[in-house]
Design an enzyme around this catalytic site. Sequence first.
Site, PDB file in Angstrom:
ATOM      1  N   LYS A   1       0.454  42.485 134.429  1.00 33.13           N
ATOM      2  CA  LYS A   1       1.838  42.365 134.912  1.00 33.13           C
ATOM      3  C   LYS A   1       2.708  43.439 134.247  1.00 33.13           C
ATOM      4  CE  LYS A   1       2.489  38.730 131.472  1.00 33.13           C
ATOM      5  NZ  LYS A   1       2.380  37.284 131.253  1.00 33.13           N
TER       6      LYS A   1
ATOM      7  N   TYR B   1      25.642  58.721 114.440  1.00 37.59           N
ATOM      8  CA  TYR B   1      26.783  57.883 114.810  1.00 37.59           C
ATOM      9  C   TYR B   1      27.046  56.818 113.744  1.00 37.59           C
ATOM     10  CZ  TYR B   1      26.541  59.740 119.557  1.00 37.59           C
ATOM     11  OH  TYR B   1      26.552  60.562 120.651  1.00 37.59           O
TER      12      TYR B   1
HETATM   13  C1  LIG Z   1       1.269  37.074 130.440  1.00 38.68           C
HETATM   14  C2  LIG Z   1       0.327  35.955 130.621  1.00 38.68           C
HETATM   15  C3  LIG Z   1      -0.910  35.940 129.949  1.00 38.68           C
HETATM   16  C4  LIG Z   1      -1.282  36.980 128.923  1.00 38.68           C
HETATM   17  O1  LIG Z   1      -0.630  36.707 127.704  1.00 38.68           O
HETATM   18  P1  LIG Z   1      -0.849  37.620 126.411  1.00 38.68           P
HETATM   19  O2  LIG Z   1      -0.074  36.934 125.361  1.00 38.68           O
HETATM   20  O3  LIG Z   1      -0.284  38.953 126.737  1.00 38.68           O
HETATM   21  O4  LIG Z   1      -2.302  37.667 126.160  1.00 38.68           O
HETATM   22  C5  LIG Z   1      -1.773  34.912 130.232  1.00 38.68           C
HETATM   23  N1  LIG Z   1      -1.452  33.936 131.105  1.00 38.68           N
HETATM   24  C6  LIG Z   1      -0.271  33.916 131.758  1.00 38.68           C
HETATM   25  C7  LIG Z   1       0.034  32.812 132.704  1.00 38.68           C
HETATM   26  C8  LIG Z   1       0.660  34.916 131.537  1.00 38.68           C
HETATM   27  O5  LIG Z   1       1.819  34.893 132.174  1.00 38.68           O
END
Ligand SMILES: *Cc1c(COP(=O)(O)O)cnc(C)c1O
Length: 360
Positions: free
Chosen positions: A35, A257
């Site tokens: 994702k 800054y």
């Molecule tokens: C993002 C996600 C994962 C992966 O999680 P990590 O902590 O990056 O390993 C697994 N299952 C779901 C449903 C997720 O949304």
Amino acid sequence: MSRPTLATIRIDAMAHNLERARGLAAGSTVWAVVKADAYGHGLANAVKGFDRADGLALVEFEGAQRLRALGWTRPILMLEGAFDQGDVELAARLDLGLVVHCAEQRAWAEAFAGERRLDLFLKFNSGMNRLGFDETGLRAAHASLRAARATRSLALVTHFANADLSGGADDALERFERAGAGLQGARSVCNSAALIAIPAARELGARGGSVRPGIMLYGATPFADRDAASLGLRPAMVLESRLIAVQQLQAGDAVGYGATFVAGRSMRVGVVACGYADGYPRHAASGAPIAVEGVRTRTVGRVAMDMLTVDLDPVACATVGSRVELWGETIPIDEIAGHAGTIGYELMCALAPRVARAVR
Ligand SMILES: *Cc1c(COP(=O)(O)O)cnc(C)c1O
């Protein structure tokens, strides 16, 4: 000449980390989670780095379409499921597995009248209280979806809120097992933290089920107290740039800054072409580690939009053009995240579009 800010994606590191995950997941199917454009690493790179994954999992339908266009023919799992009835049609057309986490999604799946069948992943709310059915809802949805004409397969999934804390998922795991007792279907529970640290969760996957590692595949840690190297992971993203100026400060001179850093003595500082508009966190406090010509030093003063400044005292040889690593091999991304009050996940995902990309 182009600006020297560059993110290099290491396909070999991604493949190595996937093998680490596969080693832990003995017996279960491995979904590589991609994702958010593969946590900022790019879907095209993910297809290469994770070519030994059993499937890819994400939340964006545009991303799933892209994966198919890139030639990924193995399974794809949509972790948030459909956002409307039309997505169910799309899922059938592209052969995407769908999470079903609420009554609306259940109704859309049941109403689907197309030719193709659907692989459905019924989600249980094990205590995160974001997505998923309670036990009664799970059992009801399981019964009706099993009987639904559109269903090809039906699995049971959950996502832990506290898998990164010692014992943090015990209760959730028990609830999931209880809620699903006697129900047919493969189980999928493990994110990276659970895959690494919770043998009982791994076991569930090993009985014909699946695991869903994300962050570990990119070489960062899911834990606050265990670093990625100690987990045998390799960084998949190296963010680097160069010095574009060097300043000689006298005692009392300020940098940047707000004049938040004032030299206590005569010192050299370097100006790096990287700032918060590249994705380097402005919240990283002065003193965050950074490497110049491979030597660890520290940032001084505020991070600006396009630049940040570094202490060159430990790097006598540094000049304009010297190579600077913001994070990657010498400086773990998790260390920068710690200095910025965030996690490696956020920094990876926030890498800005203007940063040039290379693949190695
Ligand atoms: C993002 C996600 C994962 C992966 O999680 P990590 O902590 O990056 O390993 C697994 N299952 C779901 C449903 C997720 O949304």
